[in-house]
Design a protein around this motif. Structure first.
Motif, PDB file in Angstrom:
ATOM      1  N   GLU A 165       1.688 -50.267  33.135  1.00  0.00           N
ATOM      2  CA  GLU A 165       0.283 -50.669  33.063  1.00  0.00           C
ATOM      3  C   GLU A 165      -0.308 -50.326  31.691  1.00  0.00           C
ATOM      4  O   GLU A 165      -1.103 -51.106  31.139  1.00  0.00           O
ATOM      5  N   THR A 206       1.165 -52.919  29.157  1.00  0.00           N
ATOM      6  CA  THR A 206       0.626 -54.279  29.278  1.00  0.00           C
ATOM      7  C   THR A 206      -0.884 -54.340  29.068  1.00  0.00           C
ATOM      8  O   THR A 206      -1.481 -55.413  29.190  1.00  0.00           O
ATOM      9  N   ARG A 236       2.191 -57.620  26.110  1.00  0.00           N
ATOM     10  CA  ARG A 236       2.460 -58.219  27.420  1.00  0.00           C
ATOM     11  C   ARG A 236       3.034 -59.621  27.274  1.00  0.00           C
ATOM     12  O   ARG A 236       4.038 -59.962  27.909  1.00  0.00           O
ATOM     13  N   GLN A 280       6.720 -60.963  28.485  1.00  0.00           N
ATOM     14  CA  GLN A 280       6.773 -61.984  29.533  1.00  0.00           C
ATOM     15  C   GLN A 280       7.474 -63.244  29.051  1.00  0.00           C
ATOM     16  O   GLN A 280       8.276 -63.833  29.781  1.00  0.00           O
ATOM     17  N   GLU A 339      -4.035 -69.301  38.910  1.00  0.00           N
ATOM     18  CA  GLU A 339      -3.218 -68.346  38.189  1.00  0.00           C
ATOM     19  C   GLU A 339      -1.755 -68.776  38.155  1.00  0.00           C
ATOM     20  O   GLU A 339      -1.285 -69.539  38.999  1.00  0.00           O
ATOM     21  N   ARG A 363       5.033 -63.120  37.756  1.00  0.00           N
ATOM     22  CA  ARG A 363       4.702 -61.728  37.482  1.00  0.00           C
ATOM     23  C   ARG A 363       5.994 -60.986  37.178  1.00  0.00           C
ATOM     24  O   ARG A 363       7.090 -61.456  37.508  1.00  0.00           O
ATOM     25  N   GLU A 421       8.586 -58.095  37.714  1.00  0.00           N
ATOM     26  CA  GLU A 421       9.110 -57.268  38.807  1.00  0.00           C
ATOM     27  C   GLU A 421      10.034 -56.200  38.227  1.00  0.00           C
ATOM     28  O   GLU A 421      10.807 -56.461  37.307  1.00  0.00           O
ATOM     29  N   HIS A 462       5.145 -65.354  42.934  1.00  0.00           N
ATOM     30  CA  HIS A 462       4.310 -64.501  43.781  1.00  0.00           C
ATOM     31  C   HIS A 462       4.783 -64.471  45.235  1.00  0.00           C
ATOM     32  O   HIS A 462       4.151 -63.849  46.081  1.00  0.00           O
ATOM     33  N   GLN A 496      -0.187 -65.397  47.023  1.00  0.00           N
ATOM     34  CA  GLN A 496      -1.449 -65.547  46.303  1.00  0.00           C
ATOM     35  C   GLN A 496      -2.099 -66.904  46.561  1.00  0.00           C
ATOM     36  O   GLN A 496      -1.523 -67.942  46.252  1.00  0.00           O
TER      37      GLN A 496
END
Length: 255
Positions: free
Chosen positions: A26, A29, A35, A39, A65, A69, A71, A97, A101
């Protein structure tokens, strides 16, 4: 699930990890540039596909979105060792996701809560010794198959034996990640049914089934201009059979 071949660790991640080895994902990013670079490299390494279910990782669109993401294969929350799993490049995978989501792009097909898959049912569980890690799968032979009529994902036991891969671990991979979720079966079935219709049309025009499969293997089982594999690569590969294997070997496929 297909093999993932990791590229070189992104420069910003390497520099940050070296300078701040105990920081969290966290914290890393928190800066957009770091980030995005990480990615983008993850997506490129995976050819634009989810590391688990192989759906295409769609970018954001309008107010929706992205279906993407990062993982951590080994849970970053693990504090049983001094190793910092948060920033371990080999521990980072790109996932969809998993149907969780409602604001995700293409939500009409992709939001199926509570029918979740991929990293959602996995959560913070340490499954290192329970499921297969896509980084360590063989490029050959293919370990999974898909039934066209149902979209049902199965383990190819003979190929697992040939590759010295545990059949039980391969089945655990499907079960623990819920890779046979109704959403995924529906999406895989649609892809294979469309391919089947195209193959039947070519055969009706007089082409041999072998030639048709060979042509489709060459046309589909390759990266596009964006460097992305076709979604549900392994299902298509299995459906096209020996012609797919020949094509991939001839093109030195390695994941």
């Amino acid at each position: 699930m297909k093999k993932v071949s990791k590229g070189i660790e992104p420069a910003l991640l390497k520099g940050y990890r070296t300078a701040k080895s105990t920081n969290t994902w966290e914290q890393f990013t928190d800066k957009k540039g770091r980030r995005n670079e990480t990615q983008d490299q993850i997506k490129a390494d995976q050819g634009g596909l989810c590391a688990y279910c192989e759906i295409d990782l769609l970018p954001s669109s309008g107010n929706d979105e992205a279906d993407f993401r990062v993982e951590h294969f080994h849970p970053k929350s693990d504090q049983t060792t001094v190793h910092n799993w948060h920033l371990d490049w080999q521990n980072l995978l790109g996932c969809c996701h998993g149907g969780s989501q409602k604001n995700v792009v293409d939500a009409g097909k992709r939001f199926t809560s509570p029918d979740h898959s991929c990293d959602v049912p996995k959560g913070d569980k340490n499954l290192d010794d329970v499921i297969l890690n896509p980084l360590y799968l063989p490029a050959f032979p293919r370990l999974f198959s898909c039934e066209r009529a149902t979209g049902h994902l199965t383990v190819d036991s003979d190929n697992c034996d040939q590759a010295n891969v545990s059949v039980a671990k391969a089945q655990n991979t499907i079960d623990e990640l819920n890779l046979d979720a109704e959403r995924l079966k529906r999406l895989r079935r649609a892809v294979l049914n469309d391919l089947n219709d195209q193959i039947r049309a070519r055969v009706a025009q007089g082409m041999s089934i072998g030639d048709v499969r060979e042509n489709f293997a060459k046309a589909i089982l390759r990266k596009n201009a964006s460097g992305h594999w076709p979604k549900f690569f392994t299902s298509i590969r299995g459906y096209l059979g020996n012609e797919a294997e020949k094509h991939l070997r001839n093109n030195h496929y390695s994941g």
